[in-house]
Design an enzyme around this catalytic site. Sequence first.
Site, PDB file in Angstrom:
ATOM      1  N   TYR A  22      -2.859  -3.151 -10.359  1.00 45.71           N
ATOM      2  CA  TYR A  22      -2.833  -2.429  -9.023  1.00 45.71           C
ATOM      3  C   TYR A  22      -2.150  -3.566  -8.263  1.00 45.71           C
ATOM      4  O   TYR A  22      -1.070  -3.411  -7.370  1.00 45.71           O
ATOM      5  CB  TYR A  22      -4.393  -2.528  -8.529  1.00 45.71           C
ATOM      6  CG  TYR A  22      -4.183  -2.463  -6.909  1.00 45.71           C
ATOM      7  CD1 TYR A  22      -3.813  -1.334  -6.316  1.00 45.71           C
ATOM      8  CD2 TYR A  22      -4.625  -3.641  -6.211  1.00 45.71           C
ATOM      9  CE1 TYR A  22      -3.902  -1.391  -4.908  1.00 45.71           C
ATOM     10  CE2 TYR A  22      -4.551  -3.479  -4.818  1.00 45.71           C
ATOM     11  CZ  TYR A  22      -4.247  -2.467  -4.183  1.00 45.71           C
ATOM     12  OH  TYR A  22      -4.337  -2.407  -2.705  1.00 45.71           O
ATOM     13  N   VAL A  43       1.124  -3.540   4.268  1.00 40.72           N
ATOM     14  CA  VAL A  43       1.063  -4.935   5.010  1.00 40.72           C
ATOM     15  C   VAL A  43       2.592  -5.779   4.849  1.00 40.72           C
ATOM     16  O   VAL A  43       2.395  -6.531   5.663  1.00 40.72           O
ATOM     17  CB  VAL A  43      -0.143  -5.605   4.462  1.00 40.72           C
ATOM     18  CG1 VAL A  43      -1.625  -5.076   4.893  1.00 40.72           C
ATOM     19  CG2 VAL A  43       0.007  -5.877   2.768  1.00 40.72           C
ATOM     20  N   SER A  51       0.634  -1.206  -0.157  1.00 37.97           N
ATOM     21  CA  SER A  51      -0.008   0.026   0.037  1.00 37.97           C
ATOM     22  C   SER A  51       0.706   1.243  -0.037  1.00 37.97           C
ATOM     23  O   SER A  51       0.332   2.409  -0.465  1.00 37.97           O
ATOM     24  CB  SER A  51      -0.813  -0.050   1.213  1.00 37.97           C
ATOM     25  OG  SER A  51      -2.160  -0.556   0.943  1.00 37.97           O
ATOM     26  N   LYS A  59       0.500   3.621  -2.810  1.00 33.18           N
ATOM     27  CA  LYS A  59      -0.786   4.356  -3.092  1.00 33.18           C
ATOM     28  C   LYS A  59      -0.511   5.716  -3.211  1.00 33.18           C
ATOM     29  O   LYS A  59      -0.977   6.364  -4.292  1.00 33.18           O
ATOM     30  CB  LYS A  59      -1.829   3.947  -2.022  1.00 33.18           C
ATOM     31  CG  LYS A  59      -2.292   2.310  -2.369  1.00 33.18           C
ATOM     32  CD  LYS A  59      -3.286   2.120  -1.234  1.00 33.18           C
ATOM     33  CE  LYS A  59      -3.951   0.541  -1.382  1.00 33.18           C
ATOM     34  NZ  LYS A  59      -4.408   0.118  -0.117  1.00 33.18           N
ATOM     35  N   TYR A  78      -4.635   3.560   7.635  1.00 35.27           N
ATOM     36  CA  TYR A  78      -5.759   3.032   7.716  1.00 35.27           C
ATOM     37  C   TYR A  78      -6.660   3.537   8.723  1.00 35.27           C
ATOM     38  O   TYR A  78      -6.683   4.875   8.872  1.00 35.27           O
ATOM     39  CB  TYR A  78      -5.587   1.672   7.977  1.00 35.27           C
ATOM     40  CG  TYR A  78      -4.601   1.012   7.211  1.00 35.27           C
ATOM     41  CD1 TYR A  78      -4.812   0.522   5.845  1.00 35.27           C
ATOM     42  CD2 TYR A  78      -3.341   0.377   7.684  1.00 35.27           C
ATOM     43  CE1 TYR A  78      -4.005  -0.028   4.993  1.00 35.27           C
ATOM     44  CE2 TYR A  78      -2.378  -0.234   6.896  1.00 35.27           C
ATOM     45  CZ  TYR A  78      -2.693  -0.398   5.533  1.00 35.27           C
ATOM     46  OH  TYR A  78      -1.832  -1.118   4.754  1.00 35.27           O
TER      47      TYR A  78
HETATM   48  N1  GLU Z   1      -1.789  -5.493  -2.201  1.00 36.20           N
HETATM   49  C1  GLU Z   1      -2.446  -5.478  -0.704  1.00 36.20           C
HETATM   50  C2  GLU Z   1      -3.945  -5.680  -0.976  1.00 36.20           C
HETATM   51  O1  GLU Z   1      -4.697  -4.954  -1.990  1.00 36.20           O
HETATM   52  C3  GLU Z   1      -2.005  -4.132  -0.089  1.00 36.20           C
HETATM   53  C4  GLU Z   1      -2.848  -3.950   1.248  1.00 36.20           C
HETATM   54  C5  GLU Z   1      -1.910  -3.029   1.923  1.00 36.20           C
HETATM   55  O2  GLU Z   1      -0.782  -2.937   2.138  1.00 36.20           O
HETATM   56  O3  GLU Z   1      -2.640  -2.320   2.818  1.00 36.20           O
HETATM   57  O4  GLU Z   1      -4.519  -6.184  -0.263  1.00 36.20           O
END
Ligand code: GLU
Length: 345
Positions: A210, A280, A84, A87, A262
């Site tokens: 993605y 994550v 993430s 992003k 988050y």
């Molecule tokens: N590739 C992970 C997902 O989409 C990233 C989640 C994250 O790092 O929050 O579930």
Amino acid sequence: MHESLPFEDSLASISTGDLPSLLEVEQHLHEAYGHYRYDDDGAVADYIPALAQADPSLFGASIVGAAGNVADVGDAAHPFSIQSVSKPFVFALVCDALGHEQVLDKVGVNGTGLPFNSVMAIELNQDRTMNPMVNAGAIATTSLIPGRSGEEKWEFLVDGLSRFAGRRLEVDDAVYASETATNLRNQGIAHLLDGYGRLYFDPDEATDVYTRQCSLLVTAHDLAVMGATLADGGINPITGEQAIEPRHCKRVLAVLATAGLYERSGEWLYEIGIPGKSGVSGGMVAIAPGKGAIGTFSPPLDDAGNSVRGQRLVKYLSERLGLNMFASKPIGLASPPAGTARRLA
Ligand code: GLU
């Protein structure tokens, strides 16, 4: 995140216009690393099978100043999938390509207050996507990347993220294959958004781009360089290359402040006072506009999915290096300009 720190809030931690000297930065970085090196709270993510194999003892951090100074400690050169933390940088590329108004209109910038992969957040909100930092908004943002095919979008994306990092980024094939085999939830989110007219490319291909973006290998050092590029008006302070136009940086950082950690984003800003993003696999970036960025890597996560050691280290450094954007010093404590009355506390 709420445990007391080995020091109290003090006026020494007031935000100033610059980072302290490289020597001081290095000292504080090594101290922080030493404080948290053996903390063993949290658990490694296992919902993507390949991530479950991460060594929980890995811990590295890096600070890159907007002027190009670098300090690394521990496993700062250990590669891991960006997840993430990609992003904000993909959001930045889309703002740069389409204009920030388009992203506001097509994706949104308000916090959802719900977990990163929430389907309820789509159902409960009239606009469906709310924020590019959680999966629904992030997949929609990736779908807006310029390009007619998935491959063209991918090339645009990897070129852009590589400009932020200052080196060509590569995919971790094992993580990509592992997530592709298990990402039914993200596929579902993409199809749901498509049904609501809030996805701007084929849902399966958008999910694939993605997933690849999340599998790009970076180090804590790379994250610090990438973050420092956003702290430096879009110019990579190591290579001098422009990753995005300066005017987008403040908006990317604003969105990060709403949702980078988050559903703990409010608590993070309350304690630490600079925007950050976690992922994550255990990576984090925290960005002090105009000053620089901290990149961290430590796989064990708290129950919201944020790296435990990463948060502690950034909190320590935010205080010690005076990074908190909201901190001010009472005017009565500063020397008054000649001829001005001193305001007494
Ligand atoms: N590739 C992970 C997902 O989409 C990233 C989640 C994250 O790092 O929050 O579930």
